[in-house]
Design a protein around this motif. Structure first.
Motif, PDB file in Angstrom:
ATOM      1  N   ALA A 171      13.524  15.365   2.823  1.00 47.44           N
ATOM      2  CA  ALA A 171      13.077  15.107   4.194  1.00 47.44           C
ATOM      3  C   ALA A 171      11.561  15.242   4.305  1.00 47.44           C
ATOM      4  CB  ALA A 171      13.766  16.068   5.162  1.00 47.44           C
ATOM      5  N   ALA A 172      10.991  16.225   3.609  1.00 47.39           N
ATOM      6  CA  ALA A 172       9.538  16.411   3.633  1.00 47.39           C
ATOM      7  C   ALA A 172       8.828  15.208   3.017  1.00 47.39           C
ATOM      8  CB  ALA A 172       9.164  17.691   2.885  1.00 47.39           C
ATOM      9  N   PHE A 173       9.317  14.733   1.886  1.00 43.25           N
ATOM     10  CA  PHE A 173       8.706  13.566   1.251  1.00 43.25           C
ATOM     11  C   PHE A 173       8.867  12.322   2.128  1.00 43.25           C
ATOM     12  CE2 PHE A 173       9.454  15.957  -2.868  1.00 43.25           C
ATOM     13  CZ  PHE A 173       8.113  16.203  -3.084  1.00 43.25           C
ATOM     14  N   ALA A 174      10.029  12.190   2.776  1.00 42.75           N
ATOM     15  CA  ALA A 174      10.265  11.041   3.654  1.00 42.75           C
ATOM     16  C   ALA A 174       9.304  11.061   4.838  1.00 42.75           C
ATOM     17  CB  ALA A 174      11.707  11.034   4.141  1.00 42.75           C
ATOM     18  N   LEU A 175       9.101  12.235   5.441  1.00 38.90           N
ATOM     19  CA  LEU A 175       8.152  12.357   6.551  1.00 38.90           C
ATOM     20  C   LEU A 175       6.739  12.007   6.096  1.00 38.90           C
ATOM     21  CD1 LEU A 175       9.118  15.620   8.499  1.00 38.90           C
ATOM     22  CD2 LEU A 175       9.074  13.286   9.402  1.00 38.90           C
ATOM     23  N   THR A 176       6.387  12.439   4.894  1.00 39.21           N
ATOM     24  CA  THR A 176       5.057  12.169   4.356  1.00 39.21           C
ATOM     25  C   THR A 176       4.831  10.669   4.175  1.00 39.21           C
ATOM     26  OG1 THR A 176       5.024  14.301   3.203  1.00 39.21           O
ATOM     27  CG2 THR A 176       3.497  12.618   2.421  1.00 39.21           C
ATOM     28  N   LEU A 177       5.817   9.977   3.625  1.00 38.76           N
ATOM     29  CA  LEU A 177       5.680   8.538   3.400  1.00 38.76           C
ATOM     30  C   LEU A 177       5.726   7.760   4.712  1.00 38.76           C
ATOM     31  CD1 LEU A 177       7.862   8.110   0.185  1.00 38.76           C
ATOM     32  CD2 LEU A 177       5.363   8.065   0.373  1.00 38.76           C
ATOM     33  N   LEU A 178       6.511   8.231   5.680  1.00 36.63           N
ATOM     34  CA  LEU A 178       6.534   7.581   6.993  1.00 36.63           C
ATOM     35  C   LEU A 178       5.169   7.690   7.655  1.00 36.63           C
ATOM     36  CD1 LEU A 178       8.054   6.206   9.329  1.00 36.63           C
ATOM     37  CD2 LEU A 178       8.696   8.496  10.134  1.00 36.63           C
ATOM     38  N   PHE A 179       4.548   8.862   7.552  1.00 36.33           N
ATOM     39  CA  PHE A 179       3.219   9.060   8.118  1.00 36.33           C
ATOM     40  C   PHE A 179       2.208   8.139   7.440  1.00 36.33           C
ATOM     41  CE2 PHE A 179      -0.818  11.545   8.353  1.00 36.33           C
ATOM     42  CZ  PHE A 179      -0.975  11.518   9.728  1.00 36.33           C
ATOM     43  N   ALA A 180       2.298   8.032   6.120  1.00 39.49           N
ATOM     44  CA  ALA A 180       1.396   7.144   5.390  1.00 39.49           C
ATOM     45  C   ALA A 180       1.576   5.692   5.829  1.00 39.49           C
ATOM     46  CB  ALA A 180       1.637   7.276   3.885  1.00 39.49           C
ATOM     47  N   TYR A 181       2.829   5.273   5.995  1.00 38.08           N
ATOM     48  CA  TYR A 181       3.104   3.902   6.427  1.00 38.08           C
ATOM     49  C   TYR A 181       2.535   3.645   7.832  1.00 38.08           C
ATOM     50  CZ  TYR A 181       5.695  -0.392   7.360  1.00 38.08           C
ATOM     51  OH  TYR A 181       6.032  -1.687   7.677  1.00 38.08           O
ATOM     52  N   ALA A 182       2.667   4.647   8.709  1.00 42.34           N
ATOM     53  CA  ALA A 182       2.124   4.503  10.060  1.00 42.34           C
ATOM     54  C   ALA A 182       0.601   4.343  10.022  1.00 42.34           C
ATOM     55  CB  ALA A 182       2.509   5.722  10.902  1.00 42.34           C
ATOM     56  N   LEU A 183      -0.061   5.162   9.202  1.00 40.00           N
ATOM     57  CA  LEU A 183      -1.518   5.060   9.100  1.00 40.00           C
ATOM     58  C   LEU A 183      -1.947   3.718   8.517  1.00 40.00           C
ATOM     59  CD1 LEU A 183      -2.601   8.625   7.882  1.00 40.00           C
ATOM     60  CD2 LEU A 183      -2.652   7.680  10.198  1.00 40.00           C
ATOM     61  N   ASN A 184      -1.140   3.133   7.651  1.00 37.79           N
ATOM     62  CA  ASN A 184      -1.467   1.815   7.103  1.00 37.79           C
ATOM     63  C   ASN A 184      -1.614   0.768   8.208  1.00 37.79           C
ATOM     64  OD1 ASN A 184      -1.469   2.777   4.487  1.00 37.79           O
ATOM     65  ND2 ASN A 184       0.579   2.045   3.999  1.00 37.79           N
ATOM     66  N   TRP A 185      -0.766   0.852   9.228  1.00 35.69           N
ATOM     67  CA  TRP A 185      -0.865  -0.085  10.342  1.00 35.69           C
ATOM     68  C   TRP A 185      -2.146   0.148  11.140  1.00 35.69           C
ATOM     69  CZ3 TRP A 185       1.591  -4.463  11.006  1.00 35.69           C
ATOM     70  CH2 TRP A 185       2.831  -4.644  10.400  1.00 35.69           C
ATOM     71  N   ALA A 186      -2.507   1.418  11.338  1.00 35.82           N
ATOM     72  CA  ALA A 186      -3.754   1.708  12.045  1.00 35.82           C
ATOM     73  C   ALA A 186      -4.955   1.194  11.263  1.00 35.82           C
ATOM     74  CB  ALA A 186      -3.877   3.215  12.287  1.00 35.82           C
ATOM     75  N   MET A 187      -4.930   1.377   9.948  1.00 38.70           N
ATOM     76  CA  MET A 187      -6.035   0.908   9.125  1.00 38.70           C
ATOM     77  C   MET A 187      -6.059  -0.616   9.012  1.00 38.70           C
ATOM     78  SD  MET A 187      -7.947   3.430   8.215  1.00 38.70           S
ATOM     79  CE  MET A 187      -7.661   3.966   9.915  1.00 38.70           C
ATOM     80  N   ALA A 188      -4.902  -1.267   9.130  1.00 42.22           N
ATOM     81  CA  ALA A 188      -4.878  -2.736   9.156  1.00 42.22           C
ATOM     82  C   ALA A 188      -5.661  -3.249  10.366  1.00 42.22           C
ATOM     83  CB  ALA A 188      -3.439  -3.239   9.189  1.00 42.22           C
ATOM     84  N   CYS A 189      -5.510  -2.573  11.495  1.00 41.94           N
ATOM     85  CA  CYS A 189      -6.283  -2.942  12.689  1.00 41.94           C
ATOM     86  C   CYS A 189      -7.775  -2.813  12.413  1.00 41.94           C
ATOM     87  CB  CYS A 189      -5.895  -2.053  13.867  1.00 41.94           C
ATOM     88  SG  CYS A 189      -4.222  -2.316  14.488  1.00 41.94           S
ATOM     89  N   LEU A 190      -8.154  -1.732  11.742  1.00 44.94           N
ATOM     90  CA  LEU A 190      -9.561  -1.519  11.421  1.00 44.94           C
ATOM     91  C   LEU A 190     -10.076  -2.635  10.521  1.00 44.94           C
ATOM     92  CD1 LEU A 190     -11.581   0.779  12.101  1.00 44.94           C
ATOM     93  CD2 LEU A 190     -11.097   1.716   9.850  1.00 44.94           C
ATOM     94  N   ASP A 237       0.825  -1.214   0.000  1.00 49.06           N
ATOM     95  CA  ASP A 237       0.000   0.000   0.000  1.00 49.06           C
ATOM     96  C   ASP A 237       0.854   1.256   0.000  1.00 49.06           C
ATOM     97  OD1 ASP A 237      -2.299  -1.492  -0.052  1.00 49.06           O
ATOM     98  OD2 ASP A 237      -2.589  -1.461   2.114  1.00 49.06           O
ATOM     99  N   LEU A 238       2.041   1.175   0.575  1.00 46.53           N
ATOM    100  CA  LEU A 238       2.949   2.316   0.516  1.00 46.53           C
ATOM    101  C   LEU A 238       3.358   2.583  -0.934  1.00 46.53           C
ATOM    102  CD1 LEU A 238       4.522   4.401   2.187  1.00 46.53           C
ATOM    103  CD2 LEU A 238       6.418   2.764   2.301  1.00 46.53           C
ATOM    104  N   GLY A 239       3.474   1.526  -1.728  1.00 48.18           N
ATOM    105  CA  GLY A 239       3.799   1.692  -3.137  1.00 48.18           C
ATOM    106  C   GLY A 239       2.718   2.469  -3.879  1.00 48.18           C
ATOM    107  N   THR A 240       1.445   2.170  -3.606  1.00 46.85           N
ATOM    108  CA  THR A 240       0.361   2.919  -4.243  1.00 46.85           C
ATOM    109  C   THR A 240       0.322   4.356  -3.737  1.00 46.85           C
ATOM    110  OG1 THR A 240      -1.272   2.184  -2.590  1.00 46.85           O
ATOM    111  CG2 THR A 240      -1.010   0.837  -4.558  1.00 46.85           C
ATOM    112  N   THR A 241       0.723   4.553  -2.469  1.00 50.35           N
ATOM    113  CA  THR A 241       0.780   5.905  -1.919  1.00 50.35           C
ATOM    114  C   THR A 241       1.830   6.740  -2.653  1.00 50.35           C
ATOM    115  OG1 THR A 241       0.094   5.096   0.260  1.00 50.35           O
ATOM    116  CG2 THR A 241       1.147   7.253   0.178  1.00 50.35           C
ATOM    117  N   ILE A 242       2.938   6.114  -3.024  1.00 48.10           N
ATOM    118  CA  ILE A 242       3.974   6.831  -3.775  1.00 48.10           C
ATOM    119  C   ILE A 242       3.411   7.306  -5.121  1.00 48.10           C
ATOM    120  CG2 ILE A 242       6.187   6.560  -4.959  1.00 48.10           C
ATOM    121  CD1 ILE A 242       7.032   4.684  -2.688  1.00 48.10           C
ATOM    122  N   ILE A 243       2.556   6.483  -5.727  1.00 49.89           N
ATOM    123  CA  ILE A 243       1.913   6.903  -6.981  1.00 49.89           C
ATOM    124  C   ILE A 243       1.089   8.159  -6.742  1.00 49.89           C
ATOM    125  CG2 ILE A 243       0.221   6.259  -8.748  1.00 49.89           C
ATOM    126  CD1 ILE A 243       1.075   3.354  -8.354  1.00 49.89           C
ATOM    127  N   ALA A 244       0.311   8.176  -5.645  1.00 50.69           N
ATOM    128  CA  ALA A 244      -0.496   9.352  -5.311  1.00 50.69           C
ATOM    129  C   ALA A 244       0.382  10.572  -5.094  1.00 50.69           C
ATOM    130  CB  ALA A 244      -1.330   9.071  -4.068  1.00 50.69           C
TER     131      ALA A 244
END
Length: 282
Positions: free
Chosen positions: A159-178, A128-135
């Motif tokens: 650094a800004a792009f890295a922070l953005t992708l790290l945040f997206a990856y973190a949210l993926n784990w939260a959504m996996a729980c959902l 899902d992080l890969g699809t986020t990179i497309i976005a």
């Protein structure tokens, strides 16, 4: 060589062997999910067409009614907020994918195999992080088209792009729980979107928080989306009215965004693995 020495050597290599298996399983599951996405290209609409539509909508329609302090460019203010919004909204796709796998029984089959429990979920998050990179690529192109520019250094932009992708990856784990909790993919998607849109709109993603009611302003200033947005604006050299707000996350947005992302992973990654082990086929 004694039996004790053999046992000690075996114990020493066990963690390394488990780590190697987890990495291998992560890559296998990621490849499987990427292949599934490529077979259903319409599933990429939410990371291609949607970001483009929202960018044009805010830049040319809603943005016309918003005046920033000092007359700064709203379009340069907007795009970092669009990054944060898209990272949040596309994360609900993880919930849908995990919930679908639960309902079809594929998760039960994975659990019956000698696979790493964390690897299965990490593979989903990585794909899902890969699809986020497309976005993100779509948003960058749309941003440049509407007048957004990067005024910081190349290192700051990275650094800004890295922070953005790290945040997206973190949210993926939260959504996996959902996805592991809800019994239908539709329910997981709807609740995920409600949560993520709430986080986005009660933030500084699209408007400064200074004119919000006091209680709402406090929530917005401590919102992880606000921290990411302020950090991106700071690093990109874009207008950042939040820099004048006397709230710790707004004064230290890069640190705050990093802390929020790591905290979300620290909480939801172990929880997702626990739910993976205990939830049954529905």
């Amino acid at each position: 060589m004694t039996t004790g020495t053999l046992t000690a050597g075996h114990a020493a290599t066990a963690p390394l062997r488990n780590l190697r298996r987890a990495v291998t399983d992560t890559l296998v599951i990621a490849r499987r999910n990427v292949s599934r996405t490529l077979k259903e290209p319409e599933s990429l609409i939410d990371v291609t067409i949607s970001p483009l539509v929202f960018t044009l909508l805010f830049a040319y329609v809603i943005g016309a009614a918003i005046v920033l302090p000092g007359g700064a460019s709203y379009r340069e203010y907007l795009i970092p907020g669009m990054f944060a919004m898209t990272m949040a909204s596309t994360a609900s796709g993880t919930a849908v994918a995990v919930s679908t796998d639960m309902s079809t029984g594929i998760i039960d089959r994975f659990r019956s195999l000698p696979m790493s429990r964390a690897g299965v979920l990490a593979g989903q998050s990585l794909a899902d992080l890969g699809t986020t990179i497309i976005a993100l690529v779509v948003l960058v192109a749309a941003g440049f088209a509407v007048g957004w520019r990067i005024h910081g250094t190349a290192a700051d932009a990275a650094a800004a792009f890295a922070l953005t992708l790290l945040f997206a990856y973190a949210l993926n784990w939260a959504m996996a729980c959902l996805g592991l909790v809800f019994r239908s993919a539709e329910g997981a998607q709807q609740i995920g979107l409600i949560i993520m849109l709430g986080l986005t709109f009660i933030s500084s993603a699209f408007v400064p928080t200074t004119k919000m009611p006091a209680g709402l302003r406090t929530i917005a200033n401590w919102n992880p989306v606000s921290a990411l947005t302020a950090a991106s604006r700071h690093l990109f050299g874009n207008p950042n009215p939040a820099g004048t707000i006397h709230a710790w996350p707004m004064q230290h947005p890069v640190t705050a965004s990093l802390i929020w992302s790591l905290a979300i992973i620290a909480v939801f990654a172990p929880l997702a693995v626990h739910l993976y082990r205990t939830r049954s086929h529905r």
